[in-house]
Design a protein around this motif. Structure first.
Motif, PDB file in Angstrom:
ATOM      1  N   GLN A  62      33.461  48.707  40.916  1.00  0.00           N
ATOM      2  CA  GLN A  62      33.325  47.820  42.030  1.00  0.00           C
ATOM      3  C   GLN A  62      34.056  48.239  43.409  1.00  0.00           C
ATOM      4  N   PHE A  63      35.248  48.705  43.092  1.00  0.00           N
ATOM      5  CA  PHE A  63      36.267  48.750  44.280  1.00  0.00           C
ATOM      6  C   PHE A  63      36.987  50.255  44.530  1.00  0.00           C
ATOM      7  N   THR A  64      37.495  50.646  45.574  1.00  0.00           N
ATOM      8  CA  THR A  64      38.388  51.929  45.554  1.00  0.00           C
ATOM      9  C   THR A  64      39.606  51.718  45.031  1.00  0.00           C
ATOM     10  N   PRO A  65      40.071  52.780  44.206  1.00  0.00           N
ATOM     11  CA  PRO A  65      41.429  52.719  43.735  1.00  0.00           C
ATOM     12  C   PRO A  65      42.384  52.162  44.574  1.00  0.00           C
ATOM     13  N   ALA A  66      42.390  52.665  46.036  1.00  0.00           N
ATOM     14  CA  ALA A  66      43.495  52.376  46.932  1.00  0.00           C
ATOM     15  C   ALA A  66      43.294  50.759  47.118  1.00  0.00           C
ATOM     16  N   ASN A  67      42.178  50.047  47.119  1.00  0.00           N
ATOM     17  CA  ASN A  67      42.191  48.858  47.640  1.00  0.00           C
ATOM     18  C   ASN A  67      42.579  47.926  46.123  1.00  0.00           C
ATOM     19  N   TRP A  93      45.551  45.094  46.000  1.00  0.00           N
ATOM     20  CA  TRP A  93      45.229  43.740  45.339  1.00  0.00           C
ATOM     21  C   TRP A  93      45.972  43.418  44.221  1.00  0.00           C
ATOM     22  N   THR A  94      46.343  44.530  43.159  1.00  0.00           N
ATOM     23  CA  THR A  94      47.083  44.298  42.285  1.00  0.00           C
ATOM     24  C   THR A  94      48.641  44.029  42.580  1.00  0.00           C
ATOM     25  N   LYS A  95      48.874  44.795  43.525  1.00  0.00           N
ATOM     26  CA  LYS A  95      50.293  44.114  44.041  1.00  0.00           C
ATOM     27  C   LYS A  95      50.336  42.924  44.566  1.00  0.00           C
ATOM     28  N   MET A 122      44.888  44.253  33.989  1.00  0.00           N
ATOM     29  CA  MET A 122      43.994  45.083  33.144  1.00  0.00           C
ATOM     30  C   MET A 122      42.866  45.849  33.733  1.00  0.00           C
ATOM     31  N   SER A 123      42.805  47.104  33.392  1.00  0.00           N
ATOM     32  CA  SER A 123      41.846  47.894  34.227  1.00  0.00           C
ATOM     33  C   SER A 123      40.533  48.224  33.381  1.00  0.00           C
ATOM     34  N   SER A 124      39.331  48.402  34.232  1.00  0.00           N
ATOM     35  CA  SER A 124      38.343  48.890  33.559  1.00  0.00           C
ATOM     36  C   SER A 124      38.567  50.572  33.534  1.00  0.00           C
ATOM     37  N   ASP A 125      37.597  51.220  32.710  1.00  0.00           N
ATOM     38  CA  ASP A 125      37.636  52.722  32.575  1.00  0.00           C
ATOM     39  C   ASP A 125      36.171  52.973  32.552  1.00  0.00           C
ATOM     40  N   SER A 153      44.584  58.063  36.245  1.00  0.00           N
ATOM     41  CA  SER A 153      45.306  58.184  37.356  1.00  0.00           C
ATOM     42  C   SER A 153      45.703  57.041  38.180  1.00  0.00           C
ATOM     43  N   TRP A 154      44.935  56.164  38.171  1.00  0.00           N
ATOM     44  CA  TRP A 154      45.195  54.791  38.781  1.00  0.00           C
ATOM     45  C   TRP A 154      46.475  54.079  38.239  1.00  0.00           C
ATOM     46  N   LEU A 155      46.529  53.985  36.664  1.00  0.00           N
ATOM     47  CA  LEU A 155      47.468  53.162  36.026  1.00  0.00           C
ATOM     48  C   LEU A 155      48.726  53.586  36.422  1.00  0.00           C
ATOM     49  N   GLY A 156      49.066  55.139  36.359  1.00  0.00           N
ATOM     50  CA  GLY A 156      50.239  55.588  36.816  1.00  0.00           C
ATOM     51  C   GLY A 156      51.005  54.746  38.055  1.00  0.00           C
ATOM     52  N   ALA A 157      49.967  54.987  39.044  1.00  0.00           N
ATOM     53  CA  ALA A 157      50.594  54.508  40.311  1.00  0.00           C
ATOM     54  C   ALA A 157      50.557  52.849  40.263  1.00  0.00           C
ATOM     55  N   ALA A 158      49.694  52.132  39.752  1.00  0.00           N
ATOM     56  CA  ALA A 158      49.985  50.781  39.335  1.00  0.00           C
ATOM     57  C   ALA A 158      51.176  50.297  38.912  1.00  0.00           C
ATOM     58  N   MET A 159      51.418  51.112  37.742  1.00  0.00           N
ATOM     59  CA  MET A 159      52.616  50.711  37.122  1.00  0.00           C
ATOM     60  C   MET A 159      53.858  51.026  37.615  1.00  0.00           C
ATOM     61  N   GLU A 160      53.867  52.056  38.271  1.00  0.00           N
ATOM     62  CA  GLU A 160      55.062  52.170  39.110  1.00  0.00           C
ATOM     63  C   GLU A 160      55.250  51.177  40.601  1.00  0.00           C
ATOM     64  N   ALA A 161      54.345  51.041  40.904  1.00  0.00           N
ATOM     65  CA  ALA A 161      54.009  49.770  42.159  1.00  0.00           C
ATOM     66  C   ALA A 161      54.347  48.521  41.804  1.00  0.00           C
TER      67      ALA A 161
END
Length: 322
Positions: A12-17, A21-23, A34-37, A54-62
Motif C-alpha cells: 500500500q505504501f512506499t518504503p520511505a513512508n 511511520w514505524t519510527k 510486523m512487515s508484509s512481504d 531490504s526495508w527490514l534492515g533499515a527499520a530495525m536499525e532505526a
C-alpha cells in the motif's frame, strides 16, 4: 499482557513512508512491528510493492522494536535464501526478529512460472521448506531432493538464538497441523468464537503453550463514512472469500472481482469504525484471549493520524488493563 504492534503494509505504501511511520509508532507506544512481504499489490489503487527484506534492515536499525515478517518459501524465494536473510538480521539484532512462513498467494508467488498447486500441495511444500530452514538455522549442512532441491548448503553467519519460526493459519485444520512443527502461530482476526477454535486446534496439534500472534485489519478515520470508504477502496479483496485470494494472479483481476464487495461484506473482514472506544473494545476482547502480540493493520491511508490517535487513546488503556 499482549504486545501491540504496527503493521507495515508494503503493498500500500512506499518504503520511505513506512519507515517514517514505524519510527513514529515506536515513539507513540507501539511495542513491536510486523512487515508484509509482497511482489504485487492487491489492487492497482494501492500501487506499491517495496522489497520487504531490504526495508527490514533499515527499520530495525532505526528503531528498537522487535519485528516479524511473513514470507512464502518455495517459489520466488528458495528456503535457503530466506534462512540466510533471517539469520543475518537475527545476528545483527539479537532477539528482535520472528519469521512466519505461509503457503503463499499466486499474486506474489506465481511470477516464477511454476505451476500453482492446490492447498494440500502448497502445505506439503511449505513443510519441506520449514524443515530445511530449521536445519540451516541449526548449522547443519543440508542436502535435500524432493519438492525443493538443496545441495550441501550451510549458513556460516548465524545468530546465537535462531529466529522463532511461526506458522500462518486461518483454518482450524491448518492450525492443528502447524502445532506439530511451528514455534508459534499467527492468524488473522475473525469472530471470537472462530479464533478460539483456531487457537484450540493449534494447542491440540502440539502447540501447547507456544506463543500466538494476531494480525488485525482495521479502518479508522474521523468519520464513519471515511472509515468505510477507505476499507472498501484499499482492502476490498479481503472480503472475497473462498480460494480467490490464493489463486487470482493480477492486481487488475482483484480490482474486477472486488467490485462485488459491498459495505456489509467489508465489515465482516475489517474492523470499521470512527469510534476509538469501539476499537478499544474490540482489541481488549482479543487481548483477553491470550494473544502474545496483536498487530494492527490500519488499511486506510490515514497512517500518521491513526498512529497518534491509537497511541494516545487506545494503547495506554490496553496496557493498563493487561
Amino acid at each position: 499482557m499482549a504486545r501491540i504492534g504496527y503493521h507495515a503494509s508494503h503493498e500500500q505504501f512506499t518504503p520511505a513512508n513506512l519507515l517514517r511511520w514505524t519510527k513514529r509508532a515506536a515513539e507513540s507506544g507501539f511495542d513491536c512491528a510486523m512487515s508484509s512481504d509482497h511482489f504485487h499489490p492487491w489492487s492497482e489503487r494501492q500501487g506499491q510493492s517495496g522489497f520487504a527484506w531490504s526495508w527490514l534492515g533499515a527499520a530495525m536499525e532505526a528503531t528498537c522494536l522487535p519485528f516479524g515478517i511473513i514470507s512464502a518459501p518455495g517459489y520466488r524465494y528458495h528456503p535457503a535464501i530466506i534462512a540466510q536473510g533471517a539469520a543475518t538480521l537475527a545476528q545483527m539484532y539479537p532477539g528482535r526478529l520472528w519469521l512466519a512462513l505461509g503457503s503463499g498467494e499466486a499474486i506474489n508467488e506465481a511470477i516464477t512460472g511454476l505451476i500453482w498447486p492446490d492447498k494440500l500441495e502448497r502445505n506439503a511444500r511449505l513443510f519441506e521448506c520449514a524443515q530445511i530452514i530449521k536445519a540451516l538455522f541449526a548449522g547443519e549442512t543440508v542436502t535435500h531432493r524432493g519438492r525443493i532441491t538443496i545441495v550441501e548448503a550451510k549458513l556460516y553467519t548465524r545468530p546465537e538464538q535462531p529466529p522463532m519460526l511461526v506458522g500462518a493459519a486461518v483454518s482450524e485444520r491448518t492450525a492443528e497441523w502447524l502445532g506439530s512443527w511451528a514455534d508459534a502461530l499467527i492468524t488473522v482476526q475473525a469472530s471470537p468464537e472462530q479464533l478460539k477454535k483456531v487457537i484450540a486446534a493449534f494447542r491440540h496439534g502440539g502447540g501447547g503453550q507456544k506463543p500466538i500472534i494476531l494480525q488485525v485489519a482495521l479502518s479508522w478515520a474521523p468519520s464513519e463514512e471515511e472509515a468505510e470508504a477507505e476499507a472498501l477502496h484499499q482492502w476490498a479483496a479481503s472480503a472475497l472469500g473462498g480460494e480467490v485470494n490464493w489463486d487470482v494472479r493480477r492486481p487488475q483481476d482483484f480490482d474486477r472481482v472486488a467490485r462485488l464487495v459491498k459495505t456489509d461484506d467489508i465489515r465482516h473482514s475489517v474492523l470499521v469504525s470512527a469510534d476509538l472506544g469501539q476499537h478499544r473494545a474490540w482489541l481488549a476482547e482479543y487481548a483477553e484471549m491470550g494473544f502474545d502480540e496483536i498487530h494492527l493493520h490500519q488499511v486506510g491511508r490515514r497512517q500518521l493520524s491513526f498512529i497518534e490517535a491509537f497511541g494516545e487513546h487506545i494503547l495506554p488503556s490496553l496496557k493498563a488493563n493487561g
